[in-house]
Design a protein around this motif. Structure first.
Motif: not given
Length: 160
Positions: A42-53, A58-61, A99-103
């Motif tokens: 609730s504190l932010y409008d945008t989130f920048l996520l690192d992919q790996f980790g 690398g194998s599963q979400s 990993y169960g996500l869509r672009d």
């Protein structure tokens, strides 16, 4: 200074009271360690996520990552991915399916270090031309990258 002594100012480990670390006990905390995204959404409008980790290993979400992303989208948050992959962004985005996500979940897309590096090389080391079409002497660069395959060609990556 590269090395700082971390002083814990709070030692509780639940998500309601984050642990705070401080490089100088006389100043504000240098950063806060949270154990859950829930109080942050609730504190932010945008989130920048690192992919790996953060999203996958690398194998599963990672446990809870897809649900967390879906929860952020349900709350109309904008998401983007930062990645240290050498692959172009569009290739890395396509890999998210496993990993169960869509672009389309990532309105901000994906920024890859490989694509940014290729852009830098293209802009600073590739041949440039004078107005009379003669070649301006190009700088030299040595690029270590992946082996060409049926789906990826590193030279096409540079030509975007």
């Amino acid at each position: 200074q590269l090395l700082h002594k971390l002083n814990s100012t709070t030692a509780r480990s639940d998500h309601r009271t984050p642990m705070r670390y401080n490089t100088n006990t006389m100043s504000q905390p240098a950063f806060t360690l949270h154990t859950s995204f829930s109080p942050l959404i609730s504190l932010y409008d945008t989130f920048l996520l690192d992919q790996f980790g953060v999203i996958h290993n690398g194998s599963q979400s990672l446990h809870g990552a897809v649900g967390c992303i879906e929860s952020m989208l349900d709350r109309n948050k904008k998401l983007a991915i930062l990645s240290n992959t050498s692959s172009p962004a569009h290739v890395a985005l396509k890999r998210l399916k496993k990993y169960g996500l869509r672009d389309d979940m990532f309105a901000g897309g994906l920024v890859s270090s490989g694509e940014e590096c290729a852009k830098y090389v293209r802009e600073n080391y590739c041949c440039n031309f004078n107005e009379d079409a003669s070649i301006v002497k190009a700088k030299k660069a040595l690029w270590f990258t992946w082996k060409e395959s049926e789906t990826q060609n590193p030279l096409q990556f540079l030509s975007h």
